[in-house]
Design an enzyme around this catalytic site. Structure first.
Site, short mmCIF file in Angstrom:
data_model
loop_
_atom_site.label_atom_id
_atom_site.label_comp_id
_atom_site.label_asym_id
_atom_site.label_seq_id
_atom_site.Cartn_x
_atom_site.Cartn_y
_atom_site.Cartn_z
N ARG A 82 0.82 -1.22 0.00
CA ARG A 82 0.00 0.00 0.00
C ARG A 82 0.85 1.26 0.00
NH1 ARG A 82 -2.54 2.48 4.40
NH2 ARG A 82 -1.76 0.77 5.70
N HIS A 112 4.48 -10.40 2.82
CA HIS A 112 4.82 -9.36 3.79
C HIS A 112 6.08 -9.72 4.58
CE1 HIS A 112 3.84 -6.86 7.52
NE2 HIS A 112 3.78 -5.98 6.53
N TYR A 145 11.95 4.10 11.62
CA TYR A 145 11.19 2.98 12.19
C TYR A 145 12.08 2.22 13.16
CZ TYR A 145 7.48 3.24 8.58
OH TYR A 145 6.43 3.63 7.78
N ARG A 238 1.21 -0.70 19.62
CA ARG A 238 1.29 0.72 19.25
C ARG A 238 -0.04 1.26 18.74
NH1 ARG A 238 1.94 2.57 14.30
NH2 ARG A 238 2.93 0.67 13.52
N HIS A 266 7.87 -0.46 15.32
CA HIS A 266 7.45 -1.35 14.23
C HIS A 266 7.84 -2.80 14.46
CE1 HIS A 266 7.45 -2.70 9.88
NE2 HIS A 266 6.31 -2.04 9.93
#
Length: 391
Positions: A82, A112, A145, A238, A266
């Site tokens: 995305r 992913h 991150y 988070r 992350h």
């Protein structure tokens, strides 16, 4: 430091698993892992997943160079990442033009997972090295991150990485995984089993998990059952959390905190006490239906006792103690800011990300102090003057 020109990265990995905590520790060793493999005449093959690769990515350039150098290079590029669809399409075209075997994963699933495999000829044998991460192969986001990287040459890990790439490229489906937990091929069932094992331990059970989001109904129900059995559960979530902590007779032994600070949290980390075994996993995905059902995600164990202790004490322990940038989830679904400790309590406020930065600075200074040029300055002895080249 790891990743410097003077350091043999593969030699360091052969000596034992290497863990990096980004961005407090540089992402450069990850880039160097691929760049050095591209130019190493003994490297036969490189395989890796690319979920979010920035424009002008040094890793993409290294893969192109590796293919041009005659190595077998496979890149699994996720076109449905995305907001990065265009960049990934451009990267895929560039890689194909250089001779890289570009694949786009399994139909109906988003890839992913984050892993890279290097196959190298060493003497009369073949050795494999793997990098596994919780974050993307993206030098830009690696600076903002917070993620974890693990390098290893353990045979069971490299065999699983090879099997996963065979699956993703359509060659074969493994009958079982040696160490990896892979979605949609059993990852959710493994998580439920790990939680249920703690439930059976009752008051001796312990779960600590860090993730971006928690929304899977079955996992939430399993956590409620564990709480009711007496298991102490601490969750660092988070973002979205569909679980309600602290509800009488349901989740009294569950605490949920969210740390939001300068760097985006992350990393996904799971800890299960496992009757003293202290299992620790790192993962590319969250406890959400999409990660369990519609994505190819990987969770992998940390097996080095030293690295386990670092994750449990230095990383998770510090984040659970954060009282500056932490909000606690209440039973009614609202968040309240955790009050910082006062000086009168004997301990000052703790901001976890600032603590990690301080640890990284101390480690960098310790590395520098071992340099022949710096050591005399620390000891008070002036360094010898540099001599020019001999004529």
């Amino acid at each position: 430091a790891l990743g410097d020109e003077s350091t043999d990265l593969l030699e360091a990995i052969r000596g034992g698993d290497v863990l990096l905590h980004h961005p407090y520790e540089s992402f450069e060793p990850v880039v160097a892992f691929i760049e050095s493999a591209a130019d190493d005449p003994d490297v036969l093959a490189i395989k890796m997943t690319l979920y979010r690769a920035e424009q002008g990515s040094p890793i993409v350039r290294a893969l192109q160079r590796a293919a041009e150098n005659g190595k077998q290079v496979t890149a699994l590029v996720e076109l449905k990442a995305r907001m990065d669809e265009e960049a990934n399409i451009l990267s895929a075209r560039e890689l194909e033009q250089a001779g890289v075997h570009v694949v786009y994963g399994l139909i109906g699933f988003k890839t992913h997972s984050k892993l890279a495999l290097v196959v190298r000829r060493e003497g009369e044998s073949i050795r494999r090295y793997v990098h596994l991460g919780t974050g993307n192969y993206n030098s830009a986001t690696a600076r903002s991150y917070s993620d974890l990287s693990l390098f290893t040459a353990r045979e069971e890990f490299t065999a699983d990485a090879t099997a996963l790439f065979n699956l993703l490229t359509g060659y074969s489906k493994p009958s079982q995984w040696r160490k990896f937990l892979v979605s949609p091929l059993g990852l959710k069932q493994a998580v439920l089993q790990l939680i249920d094992d703690e439930t059976r331990s009752g008051g001796d059970g312990r779960i600590v998990a860090k993730m971006n989001a928690l929304a899977d109904p079955e996992v939430i129900k399993a956590l409620y059952r564990a709480s009711q059995a007496g298991v102490q559960i601490d969750l660092l979530v988070r973002g979205v959390c569909a679980l309600r902590p602290g509800v009488p007779k349901l989740s009294e032994r569950i605490r949920v905190k969210s740390v939001v600070d300068r760097f985006l949290e992350h990393a996904r980390i799971w800890h299960f006490h496992a009757r003293g075994e202290k299992k620790v996993y790192l993962a590319s995905g969250d406890w959400m239906p999409r990660n369990f059902i519609r994505r190819v995600d990987v969770a992998f164990p940390v097996e080095s006792a030293l690295l386990k202790e670092r994750i449990l004490s230095e990383i998770l322990g510090t984040m659970l103690a954060d009282d500056v940038k932490t909000r606690a989830l209440r039973p009614d679904g609202t968040y309240e800011r955790v009050r910082p400790r006062t000086q009168g309590s004997g301990e000052g406020p703790l901001r976890s990300q600032e603590h990690f930065l301080a640890l990284a600075r101390r480690a960098a200074f310790a590395d520098a102090s071992r340099s022949p040029a710096v050591a005399p300055l620390l000891s008070g002895t002036p360094p010898e003057p540099r001599r020019g080249p001999q004529k």
